[in-house]
Design a protein around this motif. Structure first.
Motif, PDB file in Angstrom:
ATOM      1  N   PRO A  74      -2.860  22.917 -34.204  1.00 41.99           N
ATOM      2  CA  PRO A  74      -2.233  23.604 -33.117  1.00 41.99           C
ATOM      3  C   PRO A  74      -1.705  24.862 -33.561  1.00 41.99           C
ATOM      4  CG  PRO A  74      -1.019  21.867 -33.442  1.00 41.99           C
ATOM      5  CD  PRO A  74      -2.289  21.538 -34.343  1.00 41.99           C
ATOM      6  N   VAL A  75      -1.573  25.887 -32.888  1.00 43.78           N
ATOM      7  CA  VAL A  75      -0.810  27.215 -33.395  1.00 43.78           C
ATOM      8  C   VAL A  75       0.161  27.732 -32.229  1.00 43.78           C
ATOM      9  CG1 VAL A  75      -1.163  29.658 -33.974  1.00 43.78           C
ATOM     10  CG2 VAL A  75      -2.648  27.935 -34.990  1.00 43.78           C
ATOM     11  N   ILE A  76       1.181  28.177 -32.379  1.00 48.09           N
ATOM     12  CA  ILE A  76       2.017  28.516 -31.307  1.00 48.09           C
ATOM     13  C   ILE A  76       1.736  30.059 -31.477  1.00 48.09           C
ATOM     14  CG2 ILE A  76       4.329  28.952 -30.582  1.00 48.09           C
ATOM     15  CD1 ILE A  76       5.175  26.392 -31.416  1.00 48.09           C
ATOM     16  N   LEU A  77       1.082  30.957 -30.342  1.00 50.36           N
ATOM     17  CA  LEU A  77       0.837  31.959 -30.210  1.00 50.36           C
ATOM     18  C   LEU A  77       2.218  32.887 -29.542  1.00 50.36           C
ATOM     19  CD1 LEU A  77      -2.693  31.801 -28.486  1.00 50.36           C
ATOM     20  CD2 LEU A  77      -2.023  32.007 -31.033  1.00 50.36           C
ATOM     21  N   GLU A  78       2.811  32.403 -28.883  1.00 46.15           N
ATOM     22  CA  GLU A  78       4.022  32.892 -28.169  1.00 46.15           C
ATOM     23  C   GLU A  78       5.130  32.171 -28.086  1.00 46.15           C
ATOM     24  OE1 GLU A  78       1.440  35.013 -25.006  1.00 46.15           O
ATOM     25  OE2 GLU A  78       3.348  34.985 -24.430  1.00 46.15           O
ATOM     26  N   ARG A  79       6.453  32.511 -28.323  1.00 47.00           N
ATOM     27  CA  ARG A  79       7.673  31.867 -28.057  1.00 47.00           C
ATOM     28  C   ARG A  79       8.492  32.909 -27.234  1.00 47.00           C
ATOM     29  NH1 ARG A  79       8.597  28.013 -32.218  1.00 47.00           N
ATOM     30  NH2 ARG A  79       6.711  28.028 -33.833  1.00 47.00           N
ATOM     31  N   SER A  80       9.189  32.177 -26.185  1.00 48.60           N
ATOM     32  CA  SER A  80      10.068  32.943 -25.335  1.00 48.60           C
ATOM     33  C   SER A  80      11.280  33.216 -26.041  1.00 48.60           C
ATOM     34  CB  SER A  80      10.164  32.329 -24.058  1.00 48.60           C
ATOM     35  OG  SER A  80      11.026  31.154 -24.255  1.00 48.60           O
ATOM     36  N   ASP A  81      11.977  34.407 -25.835  1.00 46.74           N
ATOM     37  CA  ASP A  81      13.215  34.794 -26.777  1.00 46.74           C
ATOM     38  C   ASP A  81      14.093  33.772 -25.868  1.00 46.74           C
ATOM     39  OD1 ASP A  81      11.972  36.633 -28.211  1.00 46.74           O
ATOM     40  OD2 ASP A  81      12.506  38.449 -26.688  1.00 46.74           O
ATOM     41  N   GLU A  82      14.006  33.505 -24.599  1.00 47.50           N
ATOM     42  CA  GLU A  82      14.934  32.570 -24.086  1.00 47.50           C
ATOM     43  C   GLU A  82      14.953  31.275 -24.620  1.00 47.50           C
ATOM     44  OE1 GLU A  82      15.432  30.375 -19.671  1.00 47.50           O
ATOM     45  OE2 GLU A  82      13.772  31.846 -19.932  1.00 47.50           O
ATOM     46  N   THR A  83      15.998  30.784 -24.793  1.00 48.46           N
ATOM     47  CA  THR A  83      16.016  29.331 -25.420  1.00 48.46           C
ATOM     48  C   THR A  83      16.696  28.218 -24.507  1.00 48.46           C
ATOM     49  OG1 THR A  83      18.353  29.846 -26.521  1.00 48.46           O
ATOM     50  CG2 THR A  83      16.062  30.190 -27.719  1.00 48.46           C
ATOM     51  N   GLU A  84      16.429  27.238 -24.904  1.00 49.29           N
ATOM     52  CA  GLU A  84      17.096  26.110 -24.102  1.00 49.29           C
ATOM     53  C   GLU A  84      17.579  24.937 -25.214  1.00 49.29           C
ATOM     54  OE1 GLU A  84      14.712  25.799 -20.073  1.00 49.29           O
ATOM     55  OE2 GLU A  84      14.528  24.226 -21.284  1.00 49.29           O
ATOM     56  N   THR A  85      18.654  24.366 -24.761  1.00 52.48           N
ATOM     57  CA  THR A  85      19.276  23.389 -25.542  1.00 52.48           C
ATOM     58  C   THR A  85      19.352  22.040 -24.873  1.00 52.48           C
ATOM     59  OG1 THR A  85      20.715  25.064 -26.954  1.00 52.48           O
ATOM     60  CG2 THR A  85      21.380  22.724 -27.003  1.00 52.48           C
ATOM     61  N   ALA A  86      18.707  21.117 -25.408  1.00 52.82           N
ATOM     62  CA  ALA A  86      18.746  19.743 -24.774  1.00 52.82           C
ATOM     63  C   ALA A  86      18.759  18.651 -25.865  1.00 52.82           C
ATOM     64  CB  ALA A  86      17.731  19.502 -23.617  1.00 52.82           C
ATOM     65  N   GLU A  87      19.010  17.454 -25.414  1.00 47.11           N
ATOM     66  CA  GLU A  87      19.144  16.146 -26.277  1.00 47.11           C
ATOM     67  C   GLU A  87      17.725  15.760 -26.724  1.00 47.11           C
ATOM     68  OE1 GLU A  87      20.444  12.009 -25.109  1.00 47.11           O
ATOM     69  OE2 GLU A  87      22.013  12.756 -26.451  1.00 47.11           O
ATOM     70  N   GLU A  88      17.304  15.563 -28.024  1.00 50.37           N
ATOM     71  CA  GLU A  88      16.015  14.981 -28.529  1.00 50.37           C
ATOM     72  C   GLU A  88      16.519  13.805 -29.320  1.00 50.37           C
ATOM     73  OE1 GLU A  88      13.650  17.852 -30.684  1.00 50.37           O
ATOM     74  OE2 GLU A  88      14.078  19.409 -28.942  1.00 50.37           O
ATOM     75  N   GLY A  89      15.274  13.229 -29.283  1.00 52.08           N
ATOM     76  CA  GLY A  89      15.127  12.097 -30.232  1.00 52.08           C
ATOM     77  C   GLY A  89      13.823  11.975 -30.823  1.00 52.08           C
ATOM     78  N   CYS A  90      13.516  10.911 -31.672  1.00 49.99           N
ATOM     79  CA  CYS A  90      12.402  11.005 -32.217  1.00 49.99           C
ATOM     80  C   CYS A  90      11.823   9.277 -32.522  1.00 49.99           C
ATOM     81  CB  CYS A  90      12.470  11.669 -33.671  1.00 49.99           C
ATOM     82  SG  CYS A  90      10.804  11.663 -34.539  1.00 49.99           S
ATOM     83  N   LEU A  91      10.705   9.091 -32.332  1.00 50.95           N
ATOM     84  CA  LEU A  91      10.208   7.654 -32.660  1.00 50.95           C
ATOM     85  C   LEU A  91      10.192   7.491 -34.110  1.00 50.95           C
ATOM     86  CD1 LEU A  91       7.253   7.444 -30.455  1.00 50.95           C
ATOM     87  CD2 LEU A  91       9.129   6.507 -30.226  1.00 50.95           C
ATOM     88  N   SER A  92      10.571   8.291 -35.159  1.00 47.08           N
ATOM     89  CA  SER A  92      10.802   8.243 -36.688  1.00 47.08           C
ATOM     90  C   SER A  92      12.043   7.862 -36.702  1.00 47.08           C
ATOM     91  CB  SER A  92       9.752   9.046 -37.260  1.00 47.08           C
ATOM     92  OG  SER A  92       8.488   8.949 -37.133  1.00 47.08           O
ATOM     93  N   ILE A  93      13.044   8.219 -36.002  1.00 46.89           N
ATOM     94  CA  ILE A  93      14.424   8.384 -36.323  1.00 46.89           C
ATOM     95  C   ILE A  93      15.103   7.593 -35.042  1.00 46.89           C
ATOM     96  CG2 ILE A  93      16.468   9.541 -37.009  1.00 46.89           C
ATOM     97  CD1 ILE A  93      14.691  11.961 -37.296  1.00 46.89           C
ATOM     98  N   PRO A  94      14.655   6.253 -34.736  1.00 46.94           N
ATOM     99  CA  PRO A  94      15.207   5.503 -33.686  1.00 46.94           C
ATOM    100  C   PRO A  94      16.617   5.434 -33.334  1.00 46.94           C
ATOM    101  CG  PRO A  94      13.512   4.197 -35.011  1.00 46.94           C
ATOM    102  CD  PRO A  94      13.968   5.286 -35.878  1.00 46.94           C
TER     103      PRO A  94
END
Ligand code: ZN
Length: 170
Positions: A74-94
């Motif tokens: 995968p390659v990210i071709l475009e990223r919006s300037d607008e951002t969002e902040t939200a809670e994240e987790g990860c299966l590798s850091i339960p």
């Protein structure tokens, strides 16, 4: 269903290598990722997380249509300037969660399970999941996006939760 690698496993910090051709082996890896992700009730999984440093990831946020996303090279071709902040987790850091700021919208191009080039535009939760999984392919974890203070806090919480456990397989 494959074994998950958790924080501390070196493969999570490796830059995954590009896939040269989408062959049966790669398709099997895609299927393993989906099965392992679903068994762990995740919304995305990258090959590093099952110990394979290749640029393959899957994302399934539970939409009926479009179908779950396969991301090969995968390659990210475009990223919006607008951002969002939200809670994240990860299966590798339960059981460790933190607020991560990411682009609100991305356009990503990748090969699918049949080796076709597919361009996907996503926003919100899906855009977040895509960015999180592509980070994994570059050896980046969500913790890396946090302030040093917040990261250290979560790392000490992680170490406490790991007490008595050895090895980095789950
Ligand atoms: Zn993750």
């Amino acid at each position: 269903v494959q074994t998950l690698h958790v924080l501390g496993s070196p493969v999570l910090r490796r830059q995954a290598g590009a896939v040269r051709a989408v062959d049966d082996e790669v398709r099997r890896l895609v299927d393993d990722l989906f099965e392992t992700m679903r068994a762990a009730k995740g919304v995305g999984l990258a090959a590093n997380q099952i110990g394979v440093a290749r640029r393959v990831a899957v994302v399934d946020i539970g939409e009926e249509d479009p179908p779950p996303l396969v991301l090969i090279n995968p390659v990210i071709l475009e990223r919006s300037d607008e951002t969002e902040t939200a809670e994240e987790g990860c299966l590798s850091i339960p059981e460790i969660f933190g607020d991560v700021t990411r682009a609100a919208r991305v356009v990503v191009e990748a090969l699918d399970r049949d080796g076709r080039t597919l361009r996907t535009e996503a926003s919100g939760y899906k855009a977040r999941a895509i960015q999180h999984e592509i980070d994994h392919l570059d050896g980046v974890l969500f913790l890396d996006h946090l302030s040093a203070v917040k990261r250290n806090l979560l790392l000490s919480k992680w170490k406490k939760s790991r007490k008595g456990q050895t090895g980095y397989l789950k």
